[in-house]
Design an enzyme around this catalytic site. Structure first.
Site, PDB file in Angstrom:
ATOM      1  CB  CYS A 162     -51.454   2.349 -45.057  1.00 15.00           C
ATOM      2  SG  CYS A 162     -51.027   2.119 -43.337  1.00 15.00           S
ATOM      3  CG  ASN A 186     -52.448  -0.847 -51.699  1.00 15.26           C
ATOM      4  OD1 ASN A 186     -51.651  -0.781 -50.856  1.00 15.26           O
ATOM      5  ND2 ASN A 186     -53.825  -0.859 -51.564  1.00 15.26           N
ATOM      6  CG  HIS A 242     -49.410  -5.425 -49.003  1.00 18.89           C
ATOM      7  ND1 HIS A 242     -50.760  -5.698 -49.700  1.00 18.89           N
ATOM      8  CD2 HIS A 242     -49.418  -4.125 -48.610  1.00 18.89           C
ATOM      9  CE1 HIS A 242     -51.326  -4.342 -49.276  1.00 18.89           C
ATOM     10  NE2 HIS A 242     -50.684  -3.549 -48.571  1.00 18.89           N
ATOM     11  CG  HIS A 292     -48.443   0.613 -49.184  1.00 20.90           C
ATOM     12  ND1 HIS A 292     -49.722   1.409 -48.789  1.00 20.90           N
ATOM     13  CD2 HIS A 292     -48.435  -0.435 -48.379  1.00 20.90           C
ATOM     14  CE1 HIS A 292     -50.262   0.490 -48.197  1.00 20.90           C
ATOM     15  NE2 HIS A 292     -49.498  -0.438 -47.819  1.00 20.90           N
TER      16      HIS A 292
END
Length: 114
Positions: free
Chosen positions: A49, A58, A16, A18
């Protein structure tokens, strides 16, 4: 390498990332080199975030798809349909598409229509 040393099964992990500093796609490639092939992404790079100051979003699904297609990996996802589906969400939040691949694809299509 540290995860492998601790016995982690790399194929069971997911990434995951960014894209605040434009490194999300690079992180995907590095992860793939280490056996991770599952990744979170968001259409047009939406999200971010709330705890990270300056977090820009993201990993864009379109950038991930473009990378995978360029590497010859089959995704089963239609790139153009993702770009089209993102339009409504982008309009709702009032921002431009954060995906570099989507922006290039849109510009190319607009030029072809001239």
């Amino acid at each position: 390498e540290a995860l492998k040393a601790e016995g982690a099964e790399m194929g069971e992990l997911a990434g995951h990332f960014h894209d605040t500093y434009g490194m999300a796609v690079s992180n995907v490639v590095c992860s793939m080199d280490h056996g991770v092939f599952t990744f979170d992404s968001s259409a047009a790079g939406l999200g971010g975030c709330p705890y990270a100051a300056g977090a820009s979003g993201n990993l864009a699904t379109e950038d991930l798809l473009y990378l995978c297609e360029g590497m010859g990996l089959e995704t089963g996802v239609d790139f153009g349909k993702v770009v089209e589906a993102s339009k409504g969400a982008l309009e709702a939040v009032g921002i431009e598409n954060r995906s570099k691949a989507a922006r290039a694809w849109i510009a190319k299509r607009e030029k072809e229509m001239e």
